[in-house]
Structure formats: structure tokens, C-alpha cells
Design a protein around this motif. Structure first.
Motif, mmCIF file in Angstrom:
data_model
loop_
_atom_site.group_PDB
_atom_site.id
_atom_site.type_symbol
_atom_site.label_atom_id
_atom_site.label_comp_id
_atom_site.label_asym_id
_atom_site.label_seq_id
_atom_site.Cartn_x
_atom_site.Cartn_y
_atom_site.Cartn_z
ATOM 1 N N ASP A 142 4.289 11.531 -6.622
ATOM 2 C CA ASP A 142 3.321 11.398 -5.545
ATOM 3 C C ASP A 142 3.801 10.524 -4.386
ATOM 4 N N GLU A 190 -1.976 11.148 -11.866
ATOM 5 C CA GLU A 190 -1.703 11.927 -10.639
ATOM 6 C C GLU A 190 -1.233 13.342 -11.004
ATOM 7 N N HIS A 255 -9.849 9.618 -5.579
ATOM 8 C CA HIS A 255 -9.447 8.380 -4.908
ATOM 9 C C HIS A 255 -10.587 7.681 -4.178
ATOM 10 N N HIS A 271 -3.491 1.849 -10.544
ATOM 11 C CA HIS A 271 -3.909 2.897 -9.612
ATOM 12 C C HIS A 271 -4.298 4.170 -10.388
HETATM 13 ZN ZN ZN Z 1 -2.989 8.074 -5.894
#
Ligand code: ZN
Ligand code: NAD
Length: 369
Positions: A142, A190, A255, A271
Motif C-alpha cells: 500500500d 490492507e 479508514h 494502522h
Molecule cells: Zn491504510
């Protein structure tokens, strides 16, 4: 052998090269791709630097980079701030005061090193070339691709930043073998995001066992899944490089609440963990709005659980107000509304900017109860 994915951006196009054991030929690869700078600025963090700093620097020296300056920022999200950004710019200026000797900036690390270092490279002398050498699964699939570079500022994630594309991305998958299981799972969030909203076939492949093979670092699966994710991201970025057309919003699945939670929990969640919870919250909203079926929401939740990712952050009711506040500071908060990416079914999505606050409140409450 390297798998090559091209990010097609006209004059800013670049290759993403994916393989195992390719860090040793980093310098040679940069030269082979026309990066002729005399000097290099190697940005990393103490953890990654201790493991891979020397071979990276050695390879740069071997390829004729004369002066290789190594600079480190603190590991993890705490390193992604204005102060470290400023120190990084100061190190660039101190070591490379002569415009004729501007370095190639080499970013060896996860998303934090890549985001902060890419931003420093984007603004130093109005831009010096940089390359990404991602060392986490998350940065491989990502953050190293797509040119969004930023630091957190004023309590807002990624609010100071730029669009600046790297000249090349070299992804050595063997570096992921030293990742902690938690960081590996974080990257898997992700990967599941791409399957969830960009590719039904990737989603099904993950469901049929590729997820476990990826997490057990099966070499063939790693190349396959990482290159699929990079291809999906490259295709989105090529159509909406500057995030102006709404196409790139797809990458924001999970997100909106995820970032707000990540900040409010003061990075107690990684994250990937935060966006895992955010994806479950967004698919819950999608179900309530009649956009997606409970079947898809349950498949997604099941896959995240199989990856060992959290699907809620229980016992943190006190975070309700901070999360709400963080939502209003989100980069994409506009005209009093947050933007949500809602899944429709595997590989399909739509965005919504007019979700009633009551529903959003409910989604936050179920995420932290
Ligand atoms: Zn992200
Ligand atoms: N720019 C973008 O498009 C984009 C996209 C997604 C995420 N991001 C950003 O990426 C960041 C998260 O990135 P991340 O998950 O890579 O986190 P990270 O950079 O903080 O790395 C996670 C941890 O893993 C350690 N580590 C890294 N590589 C290692 C290795 N090979 N072996 C052992 N340990 C290693 C690091 O030292 C750190 O402690 C967030 O700030 C997020 O906002 C940016």
C-alpha cells in the motif's frame, strides 16, 4: 527473479519490482533504472536500520554512490511528526548543502519512514528524487506505491503532505520475515481491504486459504498476493493520481472510523488493526443502509478474524467523544460530513457523504463497546 508492476503515470511513471533477496542488489537496480546520483540519503529507523541498514548501504556503495548518509527516525507512528520531519530536512541540508550534490533519497522501512521521508524528499529543494524500499507487508502492498507522502500534525493524521511519486519501488519480500506477527497481521488488513472493495477474485482467493499461506510467509503466495495488491493500487492511482475524481477514495475503505480510532487510541492500535475495525464498522453501516448484505459483512468479518485482526475495540466507551472529534478533523471531512466508503459486495463499493449522524454514532459505539 523480479516481478514488475508498472505504475502508469506518464512522465511520472515508475516500476514496482517485487522479489526475494533483492536488497543486496539495491544499488545495482537503481543504476539499471537510470538513477545516476552521486550520493544517497538513506532514511530508516533504529529497528529496520539494525537489520538491513548495512546491506542496503553496502549495496549503494558497491554501485558507486560515493557519500551515503544514514538518518534514522523513531520506530512506529510516534516518529511520523513534524519534529522528526524537520530533523530529517535538517540532516539533508547539513549533509548535502551543495545543490550539485543532491542525493537520491532511499526510504528503507515501513509506511512511517516512507511517508515522512517521501514528504521530506518532496519539499527539499522543491523535490529531490526518492525510492521506496518497503520493509513491512503494509508498506509493500500500500503505502510505498501511489505518491501520497505526509506527516501527522496538530492531532490530525497525514494532514501535512504532498503528492510526490517515487522513481522506483524495490520490494524485497524476504525482509518481511523479521516482522512481528502483529505487524504482519496489520499488513494483512490492507490486503483484505483490496479484496473487499477492489477484487472479488482476490477476496475469494484469501478466503480459500491464501490468507493463511500469506501469514505463514509462503514464498509463492507472498509474491502473488503482494503483486496483485500493487496492481490493484497502481490501477486506481493511474486513474486518479491526485485524488480529485473520487476513484482513489476506494483505498479509504475502513479508514474513516479507522483513522479516528487510531488517533484516539493514541496508537495503541496499529494502522492495520484500526482499519480492520473501521472496515467492520463501514460494512455495518452499509448493511443498515441496505447497500450490502449481512452475508458479505459476515464474510469480511470472518476473514479479518482469521487474520487475527480485531473487529472491535471493546471496553473503550470513553473514546466515543475523541473519535467523534477526530472524525471532524479527518482530511476528507467536508461541509460538515464525513466520507464513507461502503462495500456493496466483494470487489464493489460506493461512497456516501450523507450518512445520518445517528447511524455513524451507532457504528462508533458498536466499534468500541
Ligand atoms: Zn491504510
Ligand atoms: N502513503 C500511503 O498511501 C499510505 C497507505 C497506507 C498506510 N500509510 C501509513 O503507513 C503507516 C503504517 O505503516 P507500517 O504499518 O508499515 O508501520 P511502521 O512503518 O510503523 O512499521 C511498523 C513497525 O514494524 C517495524 N519494522 C518495519 N519493517 C520491519 C522488518 N522488516 N522487520 C522487523 N520490523 C520491522 C518498524 O520498526 C515499526 O516498529 C501509517 O502511518 C499509515 O498512515 C500510508
Amino acid at each position: 527473479m523480479l516481478t514488475r508492476v508498472d505504475v502508469e503515470l506518464g512522465t511520472r511513471a515508475y516500476p514496482v519490482l517485487i522479489g526475494a533477496g533483492c536488497l543486496a542488489s539495491l544499488g545495482e537496480t537503481l543504476r539499471a533504472h537510470g538513477l545516476t546520483q552521486t550520493n544517497a540519503f538513506l532514511l530508516t529507523n533504529p529497528q529496520v536500520g539494525a537489520l538491513y541498514g548495512l546491506p542496503a548501504a553496502q549495496s549503494l556503495h558497491d554501485a558507486g554512490f560515493q557519500k551515503v548518509v544514514r538518518h534514522e527516525i523513531p520506530a512506529s507512528e510516534e516518529g511520523k511528526n513534524w519534529e522528526e520531519f524537520s530533523k530529517t530536512c535538517a540532516a539533508l541540508l547539513e549533509h548535502f548543502p551543495d545543490a550539485g550534490a543532491s542525493p537520491l533519497v532511499v526510504l528503507l522501512g515501513g509506511g512511517v519512514v516512507g511517508d515522512l521521508g517521501g514528504f521530506a524528499a518532496a519539499v527539499y529543494r522543491r523535490g529531490v528524487p526518492f525510492v521506496q524500499v518497503p520493509t513491512t507487508l503494509l508498506s509493500a502492498v500500500d503505502s510505498s506505491v501511489g505518491g501520497k507522502v505526509a506527516v501527522n500534525f496538530g492531532g490530525v493524521k497525514n494532514i501535512m503532505g504532498a503528492f510526490s511519486q517515487p522513481k522506483l519501488v524495490l520490494c524485497d519480500l524476504s525482509l518481511l520475515r523479521s516482522l512481528s506477527p502483529r505487524e504482519l497481521r496489520s499488513g494483512a488488513a490492507e490486503v483484505i481491504k483490496y479484496g473487499g472493495v477492489c477484487s472479488a477474485s482476490l477476496f475469494e482467493q484469501l478466503e480459500s486459504g491464501a490468507l493463511e499461506r500469506l501469514l505463514s510467509l509462503d514464498a509463492e503466495t507472498m509474491v502473488d498476493i503482494v503483486s496483485q495488491c500493487v496492481r490493484l493500487k497502481a490501477a486506481v492511482v493511474a486513474r486518479d493520481e491526485f485524488d480529485k475524481l473520487g476513484i482513489r477514495n476506494v483505498l479509504n475503505f475502513g479508514h474513516t472510523i479507522g483513522h479516528a480510532l487510531e488517533l484516539s487510541a493514541h496508537y495503541d492500535l496499529t494502522h492495520g488493526e484500526a482499519i480492520s475495525i473501521g472496515m467492520v464498522a463501514a460494512s455495518g453501516l452499509a448493511v443498515e443502509l441496505g447497500v450490502c448484505s449481512t452475508v458479505f459483512r459476515d464474510r469480511l468479518t470472518g476473514l479479518l478474524k482469521r487474520a487475527g485482526l480485531p473487529v472491535s475495540y471493546p471496553g473503550h466507551e470513553a473514546l466515543f467523544e475523541p473519535v467523534l472529534k477526530a472524525l471532524q478533523l479527518d482530511k476528507k471531512f467536508r461541509n460538515g460530513k464525513n466520507l464513507f466508503v461502503l462495500p456493496e459486495r466483494a470487489g464493489a463499493w460506493r461512497q456516501a457523504e450523507d450518512i445520518p449522524w445517528g447511524l455513524v454514532h451507532g457504528a462508533i459505539k458498536s466499534a468500541i463497546r
